[in-house]
Enzyme design. Structure first.
Site, PDB file in Angstrom:
ATOM      1  N   LYS A 167       0.831  -1.213   0.000  1.00 12.92           N
ATOM      2  CA  LYS A 167       0.000   0.000   0.000  1.00 12.92           C
ATOM      3  C   LYS A 167       0.868   1.268   0.000  1.00 12.92           C
ATOM      4  CE  LYS A 167      -4.029  -2.125   2.215  1.00 12.92           C
ATOM      5  NZ  LYS A 167      -4.964  -2.049   3.392  1.00 12.92           N
ATOM      6  N   TYR A 181     -12.337  -1.733  -3.772  1.00 10.07           N
ATOM      7  CA  TYR A 181     -12.808  -1.892  -2.398  1.00 10.07           C
ATOM      8  C   TYR A 181     -14.336  -1.758  -2.309  1.00 10.07           C
ATOM      9  CZ  TYR A 181      -8.219  -2.111  -0.124  1.00 10.07           C
ATOM     10  OH  TYR A 181      -6.974  -2.509   0.324  1.00 10.07           O
ATOM     11  N   PHE A 237     -15.278   3.819   7.045  1.00  6.57           N
ATOM     12  CA  PHE A 237     -13.913   4.167   6.661  1.00  6.57           C
ATOM     13  C   PHE A 237     -13.699   4.170   5.146  1.00  6.57           C
ATOM     14  CE2 PHE A 237     -14.051  -0.420   7.634  1.00  6.57           C
ATOM     15  CZ  PHE A 237     -13.577  -0.963   6.441  1.00  6.57           C
ATOM     16  N   ARG A 276      -2.200 -14.388   3.987  1.00  7.11           N
ATOM     17  CA  ARG A 276      -2.906 -13.741   5.099  1.00  7.11           C
ATOM     18  C   ARG A 276      -2.138 -13.947   6.403  1.00  7.11           C
ATOM     19  NH1 ARG A 276      -6.995 -10.087   3.918  1.00  7.11           N
ATOM     20  NH2 ARG A 276      -7.162 -10.185   6.174  1.00  7.11           N
ATOM     21  N   THR A 314      -5.389  -7.212  10.580  1.00  5.29           N
ATOM     22  CA  THR A 314      -5.664  -5.926   9.935  1.00  5.29           C
ATOM     23  C   THR A 314      -5.087  -4.758  10.737  1.00  5.29           C
ATOM     24  OG1 THR A 314      -7.718  -6.884   9.067  1.00  5.29           O
ATOM     25  CG2 THR A 314      -7.524  -4.479   9.006  1.00  5.29           C
ATOM     26  N   ARG A 372       2.488  -6.741   8.854  1.00  3.32           N
ATOM     27  CA  ARG A 372       1.803  -5.588   9.443  1.00  3.32           C
ATOM     28  C   ARG A 372       2.406  -5.204  10.797  1.00  3.32           C
ATOM     29  NH1 ARG A 372      -4.232  -7.187   7.232  1.00  3.32           N
ATOM     30  NH2 ARG A 372      -4.320  -5.639   5.559  1.00  3.32           N
ATOM     31  N   ASN A 392      -1.884   0.089   6.864  1.00  8.89           N
ATOM     32  CA  ASN A 392      -1.402  -1.193   7.383  1.00  8.89           C
ATOM     33  C   ASN A 392      -0.549  -1.967   6.377  1.00  8.89           C
ATOM     34  OD1 ASN A 392      -3.450  -1.909   5.698  1.00  8.89           O
ATOM     35  ND2 ASN A 392      -4.716  -2.890   7.245  1.00  8.89           N
ATOM     36  N   HIS A 435      -2.262  -5.332   1.327  1.00  9.01           N
ATOM     37  CA  HIS A 435      -3.553  -5.971   1.064  1.00  9.01           C
ATOM     38  C   HIS A 435      -3.294  -7.414   0.669  1.00  9.01           C
ATOM     39  CE1 HIS A 435      -7.520  -6.807  -0.628  1.00  9.01           C
ATOM     40  NE2 HIS A 435      -6.865  -7.414  -1.606  1.00  9.01           N
ATOM     41  N   GLU A 463      -9.598 -10.326  -8.025  1.00  5.15           N
ATOM     42  CA  GLU A 463      -8.616  -9.260  -7.786  1.00  5.15           C
ATOM     43  C   GLU A 463      -7.400  -9.399  -8.717  1.00  5.15           C
ATOM     44  OE1 GLU A 463      -9.788  -8.439  -3.106  1.00  5.15           O
ATOM     45  OE2 GLU A 463      -7.805  -9.223  -3.574  1.00  5.15           O
TER      46      GLU A 463
END
Ligand code: CDP
Ligand code: MG
Length: 141
Positions: free
Chosen positions: A11, A51, A59, A87, A93, A104, A114, A117, A128
């Site tokens: 990100k 998203y 948010f 993950r 998260t 993270r 964070n 993704h 995706e």
């Protein structure tokens, strides 16, 4: 165990802090192979579409603004159980709740910024990946 593909994004916060290399090293260290990658910047329309599942959340606008605030690095990861494995190496998260050693925990600033993704299941992974990459841009091996 099945060989899977999943979508990963470094990100804007992490790209800005020069964490691309550190993050990709963690992914490769988790036996995830990068079979496609690009540095790019999302438009607000692209970020809102990507998203879209979160569009009713409080948010959402903040997330779109953040994801368009600078370049991102997008990659397709391939490997055994790649979706869950990614993950796991990402961590929770909220970086404050992420296990030590996860991306993270190490590179995330807060629950919004964070660092990464990762797709959350086989269907979203498929969608995706197609959102960002044509088949010809992937180099499986
Ligand atoms: O990214 P992950 O799948 O772990 O979490 P999510 O629930 O799918 O949320 C997507 C993204 O929205 C998060 O990674 C955060 O960047 C952002 N978010 C936020 O800003 N505030 C929250 N309370 C929850 C998520
Ligand atoms: Mg998610």
């Amino acid at each position: 165990m099945a060989i899977e593909r999943t979508l990963s994004i470094v990100k804007p916060d992490a790209v800005a802090k020069n964490f691309i290399g550190g993050i990709l090293a963690k992914l490769e260290g988790a036996q995830l192979t990068i079979i496609g990658a690009k540095l790019m910047r999302l438009s607000p329309a692209q970020a809102a579409l990507f998203y879209g599942v979160h569009r009713e959340r409080s948010f959402f606008q903040e997330l779109v603004d953040f994801m368009t605030s600078g370049p991102i690095m997008v990659q397709v990861l391939e490997g055994e159980n790649a979706i869950l494995r990614n993950r796991e190496v990402m961590g929770a998260t909220d970086p404050a709740k992420a296990d030590a050693g996860t991306i993270r925990a190490e590179f995330g600033a807060n629950i919004g910024e964070n660092a990464v993704h990762g797709s959350d299941g086989p269907e979203t992974a498929h969608e995706e990946i197609a959102f960002f990459f044509a088949q010809a841009e992937l180099q499986p091996r």
